[in-house]
Design a protein around this motif. Structure first.
Motif, PDB file in Angstrom:
ATOM      1  N   ASP A 167      10.202 -83.301 -10.505  1.00 19.34           N
ATOM      2  CA  ASP A 167      10.139 -82.607 -11.800  1.00 19.34           C
ATOM      3  C   ASP A 167      11.127 -83.254 -12.786  1.00 19.34           C
ATOM      4  O   ASP A 167      12.213 -82.734 -13.022  1.00 19.34           O
ATOM      5  N   TYR A 168      10.743 -84.391 -13.348  1.00 19.32           N
ATOM      6  CA  TYR A 168      11.622 -85.101 -14.294  1.00 19.32           C
ATOM      7  C   TYR A 168      11.878 -84.280 -15.557  1.00 19.32           C
ATOM      8  O   TYR A 168      12.996 -84.237 -16.066  1.00 19.32           O
ATOM      9  N   ASP A 169      10.817 -83.606 -16.051  1.00 24.71           N
ATOM     10  CA  ASP A 169      10.995 -82.781 -17.251  1.00 24.71           C
ATOM     11  C   ASP A 169      12.034 -81.693 -16.982  1.00 24.71           C
ATOM     12  O   ASP A 169      12.927 -81.456 -17.783  1.00 24.71           O
ATOM     13  N   GLY A 170      11.894 -81.037 -15.833  1.00 26.63           N
ATOM     14  CA  GLY A 170      12.826 -79.963 -15.489  1.00 26.63           C
ATOM     15  C   GLY A 170      14.251 -80.467 -15.416  1.00 26.63           C
ATOM     16  O   GLY A 170      15.190 -79.832 -15.907  1.00 26.63           O
ATOM     17  N   SER A 171      14.430 -81.643 -14.835  1.00 26.56           N
ATOM     18  CA  SER A 171      15.759 -82.209 -14.665  1.00 26.56           C
ATOM     19  C   SER A 171      16.450 -82.444 -16.015  1.00 26.56           C
ATOM     20  O   SER A 171      17.606 -82.049 -16.213  1.00 26.56           O
ATOM     21  N   VAL A 172      15.729 -83.063 -16.964  1.00 30.58           N
ATOM     22  CA  VAL A 172      16.387 -83.341 -18.253  1.00 30.58           C
ATOM     23  C   VAL A 172      16.515 -82.070 -19.098  1.00 30.58           C
ATOM     24  O   VAL A 172      17.488 -81.923 -19.853  1.00 30.58           O
ATOM     25  N   LEU A 173      15.571 -81.144 -18.943  1.00 27.31           N
ATOM     26  CA  LEU A 173      15.691 -79.881 -19.690  1.00 27.31           C
ATOM     27  C   LEU A 173      16.882 -79.069 -19.177  1.00 27.31           C
ATOM     28  O   LEU A 173      17.598 -78.433 -19.944  1.00 27.31           O
ATOM     29  N   PHE A 174      17.102 -79.119 -17.855  1.00 29.50           N
ATOM     30  CA  PHE A 174      18.273 -78.424 -17.309  1.00 29.50           C
ATOM     31  C   PHE A 174      19.549 -79.003 -17.904  1.00 29.50           C
ATOM     32  O   PHE A 174      20.435 -78.273 -18.354  1.00 29.50           O
ATOM     33  N   ASN A 175      19.646 -80.342 -17.933  1.00 29.08           N
ATOM     34  CA  ASN A 175      20.827 -80.968 -18.530  1.00 29.08           C
ATOM     35  C   ASN A 175      21.016 -80.517 -19.976  1.00 29.08           C
ATOM     36  O   ASN A 175      22.131 -80.242 -20.420  1.00 29.08           O
ATOM     37  N   ALA A 176      19.886 -80.470 -20.699  1.00 29.12           N
ATOM     38  CA  ALA A 176      19.964 -80.126 -22.119  1.00 29.12           C
ATOM     39  C   ALA A 176      20.420 -78.688 -22.331  1.00 29.12           C
ATOM     40  O   ALA A 176      21.140 -78.394 -23.286  1.00 29.12           O
ATOM     41  N   ILE A 177      20.029 -77.804 -21.421  1.00 33.83           N
ATOM     42  CA  ILE A 177      20.330 -76.388 -21.650  1.00 33.83           C
ATOM     43  C   ILE A 177      21.575 -75.931 -20.883  1.00 33.83           C
ATOM     44  O   ILE A 177      22.054 -74.804 -21.055  1.00 33.83           O
ATOM     45  N   SER A 178      22.143 -76.822 -20.076  1.00 33.98           N
ATOM     46  CA  SER A 178      23.274 -76.412 -19.235  1.00 33.98           C
ATOM     47  C   SER A 178      24.501 -75.935 -20.034  1.00 33.98           C
ATOM     48  O   SER A 178      25.191 -75.020 -19.571  1.00 33.98           O
ATOM     49  N   PRO A 179      24.798 -76.494 -21.231  1.00 35.83           N
ATOM     50  CA  PRO A 179      25.941 -75.932 -21.970  1.00 35.83           C
ATOM     51  C   PRO A 179      25.721 -74.467 -22.348  1.00 35.83           C
ATOM     52  O   PRO A 179      26.654 -73.666 -22.328  1.00 35.83           O
ATOM     53  N   GLU A 180      24.463 -74.106 -22.665  1.00 39.07           N
ATOM     54  CA  GLU A 180      24.145 -72.716 -22.978  1.00 39.07           C
ATOM     55  C   GLU A 180      24.257 -71.845 -21.721  1.00 39.07           C
ATOM     56  O   GLU A 180      24.755 -70.726 -21.760  1.00 39.07           O
ATOM     57  N   LEU A 181      23.814 -72.406 -20.600  1.00 41.14           N
ATOM     58  CA  LEU A 181      23.908 -71.675 -19.333  1.00 41.14           C
ATOM     59  C   LEU A 181      25.377 -71.414 -18.993  1.00 41.14           C
ATOM     60  O   LEU A 181      25.744 -70.333 -18.534  1.00 41.14           O
ATOM     61  N   TRP A 182      26.209 -72.409 -19.253  1.00 40.51           N
ATOM     62  CA  TRP A 182      27.651 -72.250 -19.018  1.00 40.51           C
ATOM     63  C   TRP A 182      28.233 -71.151 -19.925  1.00 40.51           C
ATOM     64  O   TRP A 182      28.994 -70.303 -19.483  1.00 40.51           O
ATOM     65  N   ARG A 183      27.840 -71.186 -21.200  1.00 41.62           N
ATOM     66  CA  ARG A 183      28.346 -70.195 -22.149  1.00 41.62           C
ATOM     67  C   ARG A 183      27.977 -68.783 -21.679  1.00 41.62           C
ATOM     68  O   ARG A 183      28.802 -67.871 -21.667  1.00 41.62           O
ATOM     69  N   ARG A 184      26.726 -68.635 -21.256  1.00 39.73           N
ATOM     70  CA  ARG A 184      26.283 -67.316 -20.784  1.00 39.73           C
ATOM     71  C   ARG A 184      27.007 -66.913 -19.508  1.00 39.73           C
ATOM     72  O   ARG A 184      27.274 -65.741 -19.285  1.00 39.73           O
ATOM     73  N   PHE A 185      27.310 -67.896 -18.665  1.00 38.25           N
ATOM     74  CA  PHE A 185      28.059 -67.622 -17.441  1.00 38.25           C
ATOM     75  C   PHE A 185      29.438 -67.036 -17.775  1.00 38.25           C
ATOM     76  O   PHE A 185      29.856 -66.046 -17.187  1.00 38.25           O
ATOM     77  N   THR A 186      30.118 -67.619 -18.759  1.00 39.20           N
ATOM     78  CA  THR A 186      31.460 -67.120 -19.096  1.00 39.20           C
ATOM     79  C   THR A 186      31.389 -65.693 -19.656  1.00 39.20           C
ATOM     80  O   THR A 186      32.247 -64.873 -19.353  1.00 39.20           O
ATOM     81  N   LEU A 187      30.335 -65.406 -20.430  1.00 39.27           N
ATOM     82  CA  LEU A 187      30.184 -64.049 -20.978  1.00 39.27           C
ATOM     83  C   LEU A 187      29.896 -63.053 -19.854  1.00 39.27           C
ATOM     84  O   LEU A 187      30.499 -61.977 -19.785  1.00 39.27           O
ATOM     85  N   ALA A 188      28.969 -63.443 -18.963  1.00 28.71           N
ATOM     86  CA  ALA A 188      28.594 -62.556 -17.856  1.00 28.71           C
ATOM     87  C   ALA A 188      29.780 -62.325 -16.927  1.00 28.71           C
ATOM     88  O   ALA A 188      29.966 -61.224 -16.398  1.00 28.71           O
ATOM     89  N   LEU A 189      30.595 -63.364 -16.757  1.00 31.82           N
ATOM     90  CA  LEU A 189      31.781 -63.253 -15.908  1.00 31.82           C
ATOM     91  C   LEU A 189      32.754 -62.214 -16.473  1.00 31.82           C
ATOM     92  O   LEU A 189      33.261 -61.351 -15.751  1.00 31.82           O
ATOM     93  N   ARG A 190      32.991 -62.282 -17.764  1.00 28.83           N
ATOM     94  CA  ARG A 190      33.884 -61.305 -18.408  1.00 28.83           C
ATOM     95  C   ARG A 190      33.336 -59.883 -18.235  1.00 28.83           C
ATOM     96  O   ARG A 190      34.075 -58.966 -17.903  1.00 28.83           O
ATOM     97  N   ARG A 191      32.027 -59.748 -18.494  1.00 28.97           N
ATOM     98  CA  ARG A 191      31.399 -58.417 -18.383  1.00 28.97           C
ATOM     99  C   ARG A 191      31.557 -57.865 -16.981  1.00 28.97           C
ATOM    100  O   ARG A 191      31.939 -56.718 -16.785  1.00 28.97           O
ATOM    101  N   ARG A 192      31.243 -58.718 -15.974  1.00 34.39           N
ATOM    102  CA  ARG A 192      31.282 -58.251 -14.592  1.00 34.39           C
ATOM    103  C   ARG A 192      32.711 -57.929 -14.169  1.00 34.39           C
ATOM    104  O   ARG A 192      32.953 -56.943 -13.483  1.00 34.39           O
ATOM    105  N   PHE A 193      33.632 -58.777 -14.567  1.00 36.76           N
ATOM    106  CA  PHE A 193      35.031 -58.570 -14.190  1.00 36.76           C
ATOM    107  C   PHE A 193      35.542 -57.248 -14.784  1.00 36.76           C
ATOM    108  O   PHE A 193      36.247 -56.485 -14.128  1.00 36.76           O
ATOM    109  N   ALA A 194      35.152 -56.969 -16.021  1.00 33.17           N
ATOM    110  CA  ALA A 194      35.531 -55.701 -16.654  1.00 33.17           C
ATOM    111  C   ALA A 194      34.961 -54.534 -15.861  1.00 33.17           C
ATOM    112  O   ALA A 194      35.662 -53.580 -15.517  1.00 33.17           O
TER     113      ALA A 194
END
Ligand SMILES: [Zn+2]
Ligand SMILES: [Zn+2]
Ligand SMILES: [Zn+2]
Length: 443
Positions: A167-194
């Motif tokens: 899945d070459y398309d999936g691989s490059v799309l994941f790379n492209a969207i990974s900064p957003e995934l990281w951003r959401r991870f940090t938000l979800a982490l704060r929420r869960r920790f609270a």
């Protein structure tokens, strides 16, 4: 080389080159700086590049990419190390008490986009790559099994068993969207920790701040994963301890929950991405298995590596480039082709896949940190430049002024970049750095 050596300005040129610290591709600047006394309107000091060799000042390129300039990449790596380390044990303006704050080293991976050749080891023995007794045959007639025990530098590592299934398309799309995934991870982490502490996010913020430093690393298959240091601080950042109830154990739970829960969607294609199931989160201690020194060194190591270690290019790819002619392996070529192809879809324009094709779709920063993690690269650079300035003053090259009474007027323009072949030889002799590969060098 001979004309440079015979140039009357040779000594000044050599001095400039020395100052660039062995930069392979120094930037040439043309311009002037004037110091004016604000009270009297007198010109106190003027520096102009007119008097420099060829009328330009050569400054280091400051790249973080080792493949482009080893000397500058080394400076970047050392700065990153200091920055991550300061966030773990203090220093560079961060109090030492930071080393008692709960702190984790977390690795977030990418999901699978197809079976790839891998080197697996167990108790020092190399295992077969992907041995399957009743291996299925894919629609392209390839058997989904590989019994090779791959060497550590086997070029096929990270490449798919069947490129046509991958899945070459999936691989490059994941790379492209990974900064957003990281951003959401940090938000979800704060929420869960609270929530684990029985608080709202807003209430948590009145007691605890969570600091991050992360780097992206390319895996052999061409997808990024992230290594991060995640630390608990008190209300006012690294200088204040978090409350007793904010523990590393709870932070681990929150990380695990957030990593599994977050998704990011490439809406026009209705493709949803999440982190891979391999999640590693460990506590960093001063003396245990995972020490602060080891983590800082590890993070810094990846800060100077880009996608070229996957076997792609270290420059932008132009839409008119002949992809077949690029000097890369087939796997990288197909990842680049996926970027160029998806990049033509107007709905995906904001992912800028063509622009970032040489990075296999990833356009995030390689090392980032939250504002309160530690010092900044800018501050480290400023400290170094201040040191050089002090040196210039003490050696009489720059007069000393009261900073706030002097108006500094500077004008600079870019006047080119790089060194001629002869200059490279001289620069290597002056600065003692290794030469880049020369024409005619045996490979
Ligand atoms: Zn450089
Ligand atoms: Zn294999
Ligand atoms: Zn196939």
């Amino acid at each position: 080389m001979i004309s440079r050596l015979h140039d009357p300005d040779y000594n000044r040129w050599a001095c400039q080159i020395k100052r660039t610290g062995g930069c392979r591709q120094p930037i040439h600047l043309r311009g002037k700086v004037e110091h004016w006394d604000q009270a009297t309107g007198h010109l106190l000091h003027r520096y102009s590049t007119n008097t420099e060799p060829n009328g330009v000042l050569r400054v280091s390129c400051k790249t973080r990419r080792a493949s482009r300039c080893p000397a500058c990449a080394e400076v970047y790596r050392a700065d990153t190390y200091q920055l991550v380390r300061a966030g773990l044990v203090g220093g560079k303006g961060v109090p030492e008490t930071v080393n008692s704050h709960p702190c984790l080293f977390v690795t977030l991976t990418a999901p699978s986009f197809g079976v790839v050749h891998a080197r697996r080891e167990k108790n020092g023995k190399v295992l077969p790559c992907h041995a399957r007794r009743d291996a299925e045959t894919c629609p392209h007639g390839r058997t989904m099994s590989c019994t090779n025990r791959h060497g550590a530098d086997d070029p096929c590592l990270g490449e798919p068993l069947c490129p046509d299934c991958y899945d070459y398309d999936g691989s490059v799309l994941f790379n492209a969207i990974s900064p957003e995934l990281w951003r959401r991870f940090t938000l979800a982490l704060r929420r869960r920790f609270a929530r684990l502490n029985g608080l709202t996010v807003k209430a948590l913020r009145e007691h605890v701040s969570i600091a991050f430093a992360k780097v992206a690393e390319y895996q052999r298959r061409g997808v990024v994963h992230f290594h991060a240091v995640i630390r608990l601080d008190g209300l006012d950042g690294p200088g204040t301890p978090p409350p007793m109830w904010a523990t590393a154990d709870t932070l681990v739970q929150a990380v695990q929950h957030a990593a599994a829960a977050v998704t990011a969607e490439v809406k026009p294609l209705s493709r949803v991405f999440r982190w891979g199931t391999q999640l590693d989160s460990r506590q960093i201690t001063m003396d245990g298995d995972l020490t602060d020194q080891a983590v800082a060194a590890y993070i810094a190591k990846y800060a100077t590596k880009a996608a070229e270690c996957v076997g792609t290019l270290d420059r932008r790819i132009q839409p008119l480039d002949d992809l077949k002619a690029l000097p890369v392996r087939e796997h990288a070529r197909r990842l680049i082709a996926a970027c160029m192809n998806l990049g033509t879809q107007p709905a995906l324009a904001e992912l800028r896949l063509i622009h970032w094709a040489h990075m296999l779709g990833f356009r995030g920063h390689f090392s980032t940190k939250s504002r309160r993690y530690s010092t900044t690269l800018g501050a480290l650079r400023a400290a170094r430049e201040e040191h050089m300035r002090t040196e210039e003053i003490t050696t009489g090259r720059l007069p000393l002024f009261e900073e706030d009474t002097v108006l500094v007027v500077a004008h600079w323009e870019y006047a080119g970049q790089g060194l001629s072949l002869g200059e490279q030889l001289l620069a290597a002799a002056i600065t003692g750095v290794r030469l880049p590969q020369m024409v005619g060098d045996p490979q």
